[in-house]
Design a protein around this motif. Sequence first.
Motif: not given
Length: 238
Positions: A1-2, A9, A209, A213, A216, A236
Amino acid sequence: MLTAHDAGPGPDAAGTAWADHAAAVAEQWLHDFAWRNVPLARFISGIDVSFHCGLATPLWRGKAPARDLPSGPATEGVPPLDDAPFNMWHPLWFDLVGAWHLTGTWLHPESSFSIDQLAFAEQRAYLYVGCHDRENPTAPRRYDASRSPLFHDQGVIAFPLRTFRALKFHEAGHCPEASMLLCAGTAVAESAVHEALEMHQSHPGEPVLDPHTAGLTIDVTVHWRQGAASTAGQAHAQ
Protein backbone atom coordinates in the motif's frame (compact mmCIF):
# COMPACT_ATOMS: atom_id res chain seq x y z
CA MET A 1 0.00 0.00 0.00
CA LEU A 2 1.25 3.49 -0.79
CA THR A 3 1.97 6.09 1.86
CA ALA A 4 0.35 9.51 1.73
CA HIS A 5 3.47 10.97 0.14
CA ASP A 6 3.92 8.46 -2.68
CA ALA A 7 3.62 9.83 -6.21
CA GLY A 8 2.12 6.64 -7.61
CA PRO A 9 2.77 2.95 -8.20
CA GLY A 10 6.18 1.62 -9.10
CA PRO A 11 7.28 0.39 -12.54
CA ASP A 12 5.46 -2.43 -14.31
CA ALA A 13 6.84 -5.83 -15.33
CA ALA A 14 8.60 -4.29 -18.34
CA GLY A 15 10.18 -1.59 -16.22
CA THR A 16 7.94 1.18 -17.55
CA ALA A 17 7.46 3.98 -15.07
CA TRP A 18 3.89 4.72 -13.97
CA ALA A 19 4.17 8.35 -15.07
CA ASP A 20 5.18 7.38 -18.62
CA HIS A 21 2.51 4.69 -18.93
CA ALA A 22 -0.27 6.88 -17.55
CA ALA A 23 0.67 9.85 -19.72
CA ALA A 24 0.48 7.65 -22.84
CA VAL A 25 -2.95 6.31 -21.85
CA ALA A 26 -4.26 9.82 -21.15
CA GLU A 27 -2.89 11.02 -24.49
CA GLN A 28 -4.78 8.24 -26.28
CA TRP A 29 -8.05 8.82 -24.45
CA LEU A 30 -8.04 12.60 -24.80
CA HIS A 31 -7.52 12.30 -28.55
CA ASP A 32 -10.00 9.44 -28.93
CA PHE A 33 -12.83 11.33 -27.23
CA ALA A 34 -14.05 14.53 -28.86
CA TRP A 35 -16.56 17.31 -28.31
CA ARG A 36 -18.19 18.51 -31.53
CA ASN A 37 -15.42 16.60 -33.35
CA VAL A 38 -12.68 18.50 -31.49
CA PRO A 39 -10.46 16.17 -29.41
CA LEU A 40 -10.75 16.73 -25.67
CA ALA A 41 -6.98 17.27 -25.72
CA ARG A 42 -7.70 20.67 -27.28
CA PHE A 43 -9.92 21.71 -24.35
CA ILE A 44 -8.05 20.09 -21.47
CA SER A 45 -4.63 21.55 -20.68
CA GLY A 46 -3.52 19.08 -18.02
CA ILE A 47 -4.34 16.24 -15.65
CA ASP A 48 -2.91 15.81 -12.14
CA VAL A 49 -3.28 12.77 -9.90
CA SER A 50 -2.81 12.20 -6.19
CA PHE A 51 -2.93 8.98 -4.20
CA HIS A 52 -4.18 8.69 -0.62
CA CYS A 53 -4.78 12.45 -0.45
CA GLY A 54 -1.07 13.05 -1.04
CA LEU A 55 0.48 15.78 -3.13
CA ALA A 56 -0.93 16.05 -6.66
CA THR A 57 1.61 15.31 -9.39
CA PRO A 58 1.32 16.13 -13.11
CA LEU A 59 0.23 13.15 -15.19
CA TRP A 60 -0.45 14.70 -18.62
CA ARG A 61 0.03 18.12 -20.21
CA GLY A 62 -1.34 19.40 -23.51
CA LYS A 63 0.98 20.39 -26.31
CA ALA A 64 -0.93 23.55 -27.26
CA PRO A 65 -2.89 26.21 -25.41
CA ALA A 66 -6.34 24.94 -24.49
CA ARG A 67 -9.38 26.23 -26.32
CA ASP A 68 -11.98 28.38 -24.65
CA LEU A 69 -15.00 26.60 -23.28
CA PRO A 70 -18.27 27.01 -25.21
CA SER A 71 -20.18 30.16 -24.37
CA GLY A 72 -23.83 31.01 -24.66
CA PRO A 73 -26.73 32.61 -22.88
CA ALA A 74 -27.60 31.50 -19.39
CA THR A 75 -30.79 29.55 -18.90
CA GLU A 76 -33.54 32.04 -18.14
CA GLY A 77 -37.14 31.87 -17.00
CA VAL A 78 -36.77 28.57 -15.16
CA PRO A 79 -37.66 27.59 -11.59
CA PRO A 80 -34.96 28.10 -8.92
CA LEU A 81 -31.92 25.93 -9.56
CA ASP A 82 -32.05 24.75 -5.95
CA ASP A 83 -35.06 22.68 -7.01
CA ALA A 84 -33.21 20.80 -9.77
CA PRO A 85 -31.58 18.08 -7.59
CA PHE A 86 -35.03 17.11 -6.34
CA ASN A 87 -37.04 17.64 -9.52
CA MET A 88 -36.33 15.34 -12.46
CA TRP A 89 -38.63 17.48 -14.61
CA HIS A 90 -36.75 20.71 -13.94
CA PRO A 91 -36.18 22.49 -17.30
CA LEU A 92 -32.44 22.75 -16.66
CA TRP A 93 -32.02 18.98 -17.00
CA PHE A 94 -33.51 19.19 -20.50
CA ASP A 95 -31.20 22.09 -21.39
CA LEU A 96 -28.17 20.17 -20.18
CA VAL A 97 -28.83 16.87 -21.96
CA GLY A 98 -29.72 18.81 -25.12
CA ALA A 99 -26.19 20.25 -25.11
CA TRP A 100 -24.35 16.88 -25.10
CA HIS A 101 -21.81 16.42 -27.91
CA LEU A 102 -19.32 13.78 -26.70
CA THR A 103 -18.17 11.13 -29.17
CA GLY A 104 -15.46 8.48 -29.00
CA THR A 105 -14.19 5.47 -30.92
CA TRP A 106 -14.74 3.19 -27.93
CA LEU A 107 -17.83 4.95 -26.57
CA HIS A 108 -20.62 2.38 -26.83
CA PRO A 109 -23.96 3.63 -28.26
CA GLU A 110 -25.59 2.43 -25.03
CA SER A 111 -24.19 5.61 -23.49
CA SER A 112 -26.75 7.65 -25.42
CA PHE A 113 -29.53 6.16 -23.29
CA SER A 114 -27.85 7.69 -20.23
CA ILE A 115 -27.98 11.16 -21.73
CA ASP A 116 -31.52 11.65 -20.59
CA GLN A 117 -33.00 14.13 -18.15
CA LEU A 118 -34.27 11.35 -15.87
CA ALA A 119 -30.94 9.53 -15.76
CA PHE A 120 -29.12 12.81 -15.09
CA ALA A 121 -31.52 13.91 -12.36
CA GLU A 122 -31.30 10.50 -10.67
CA GLN A 123 -27.49 10.27 -10.99
CA ARG A 124 -27.75 7.17 -13.21
CA ALA A 125 -25.83 8.40 -16.24
CA TYR A 126 -22.72 6.51 -17.35
CA LEU A 127 -20.13 6.38 -20.08
CA TYR A 128 -20.05 2.85 -21.50
CA VAL A 129 -16.52 2.42 -22.82
CA GLY A 130 -14.87 -0.53 -24.52
CA CYS A 131 -11.78 -1.13 -22.38
CA HIS A 132 -8.84 -3.50 -22.42
CA ASP A 133 -9.22 -6.77 -20.52
CA ARG A 134 -6.93 -6.62 -17.48
CA GLU A 135 -6.67 -10.43 -17.53
CA ASN A 136 -5.38 -10.31 -21.11
CA PRO A 137 -3.88 -6.82 -21.52
CA THR A 138 -2.30 -7.42 -24.93
CA ALA A 139 -5.56 -8.55 -26.53
CA PRO A 140 -7.61 -6.16 -28.67
CA ARG A 141 -10.48 -4.36 -27.01
CA ARG A 142 -13.63 -6.48 -27.06
CA TYR A 143 -16.32 -4.21 -28.40
CA ASP A 144 -19.42 -4.65 -30.53
CA ALA A 145 -21.54 -1.54 -31.04
CA SER A 146 -24.48 -3.68 -32.20
CA ARG A 147 -24.76 -5.60 -28.92
CA SER A 148 -25.89 -4.22 -25.58
CA PRO A 149 -23.17 -4.33 -22.90
CA LEU A 150 -25.96 -4.74 -20.34
CA PHE A 151 -26.72 -8.24 -21.63
CA HIS A 152 -23.43 -9.35 -23.25
CA ASP A 153 -20.01 -9.58 -21.62
CA GLN A 154 -17.86 -7.80 -24.16
CA GLY A 155 -15.38 -5.79 -22.10
CA VAL A 156 -17.47 -2.60 -21.91
CA ILE A 157 -17.07 -0.78 -18.59
CA ALA A 158 -19.57 1.69 -17.14
CA PHE A 159 -17.92 4.83 -15.79
CA PRO A 160 -20.15 7.22 -13.80
CA LEU A 161 -20.74 10.70 -15.18
CA ARG A 162 -21.46 12.12 -11.69
CA THR A 163 -24.08 14.37 -13.18
CA PHE A 164 -24.45 16.54 -10.08
CA ARG A 165 -21.30 18.24 -11.34
CA ALA A 166 -23.13 19.62 -14.38
CA LEU A 167 -25.44 21.50 -12.01
CA LYS A 168 -22.49 22.90 -10.08
CA PHE A 169 -20.79 24.06 -13.27
CA HIS A 170 -23.99 25.76 -14.40
CA GLU A 171 -24.41 27.42 -11.00
CA ALA A 172 -20.83 28.71 -11.37
CA GLY A 173 -21.93 30.63 -14.47
CA HIS A 174 -21.27 28.26 -17.35
CA CYS A 175 -23.80 27.81 -20.13
CA PRO A 176 -25.39 24.35 -20.53
CA GLU A 177 -22.93 23.21 -23.21
CA ALA A 178 -19.86 24.26 -21.25
CA SER A 179 -21.31 22.60 -18.14
CA MET A 180 -21.73 19.35 -20.04
CA LEU A 181 -18.27 19.55 -21.59
CA LEU A 182 -16.74 20.02 -18.14
CA CYS A 183 -18.78 17.10 -16.81
CA ALA A 184 -17.89 14.80 -19.74
CA GLY A 185 -14.22 15.80 -19.88
CA THR A 186 -13.75 15.19 -16.18
CA ALA A 187 -15.40 11.76 -16.49
CA VAL A 188 -13.15 10.82 -19.42
CA ALA A 189 -10.04 11.88 -17.48
CA GLU A 190 -11.15 9.80 -14.47
CA SER A 191 -11.78 6.81 -16.72
CA ALA A 192 -8.40 7.16 -18.43
CA VAL A 193 -6.55 7.16 -15.11
CA HIS A 194 -8.57 4.13 -13.96
CA GLU A 195 -7.71 2.14 -17.09
CA ALA A 196 -4.08 3.24 -16.88
CA LEU A 197 -3.88 1.72 -13.40
CA GLU A 198 -5.64 -1.47 -14.54
CA MET A 199 -3.14 -1.95 -17.39
CA HIS A 200 0.02 -1.01 -15.43
CA GLN A 201 0.75 -4.56 -14.32
CA SER A 202 3.40 -6.44 -12.38
CA HIS A 203 2.09 -9.73 -13.84
CA PRO A 204 -0.68 -10.42 -16.38
CA GLY A 205 -3.94 -9.59 -14.65
CA GLU A 206 -2.22 -8.04 -11.61
CA PRO A 207 -2.00 -4.23 -11.53
CA VAL A 208 0.94 -2.77 -9.64
CA LEU A 209 -1.69 -0.73 -7.80
CA ASP A 210 -5.23 -2.01 -8.22
CA PRO A 211 -7.75 0.87 -8.39
CA HIS A 212 -10.25 -1.51 -6.76
CA THR A 213 -8.14 -1.79 -3.57
CA ALA A 214 -10.31 -1.19 -0.52
CA GLY A 215 -9.62 2.17 1.11
CA LEU A 216 -7.59 3.49 -1.81
CA THR A 217 -8.35 7.05 -2.94
CA ILE A 218 -7.19 8.42 -6.28
CA ASP A 219 -7.99 12.08 -6.84
CA VAL A 220 -7.91 13.51 -10.36
CA THR A 221 -7.64 17.22 -11.15
CA VAL A 222 -8.45 18.36 -14.68
CA HIS A 223 -7.11 21.69 -15.91
CA TRP A 224 -8.77 23.64 -18.72
CA ARG A 225 -7.90 26.90 -20.46
CA GLN A 226 -5.86 29.46 -18.57
CA GLY A 227 -8.07 31.36 -16.16
CA ALA A 228 -10.76 28.67 -15.96
CA ALA A 229 -11.32 26.78 -12.73
CA SER A 230 -10.01 23.23 -12.57
CA THR A 231 -12.44 20.35 -12.07
CA ALA A 232 -12.04 17.47 -9.62
CA GLY A 233 -12.75 13.77 -9.98
CA GLN A 234 -11.81 10.36 -8.62
CA ALA A 235 -10.41 7.32 -10.38
CA HIS A 236 -10.73 4.64 -7.70
CA ALA A 237 -13.54 2.10 -7.79
CA GLN A 238 -16.60 3.21 -5.84
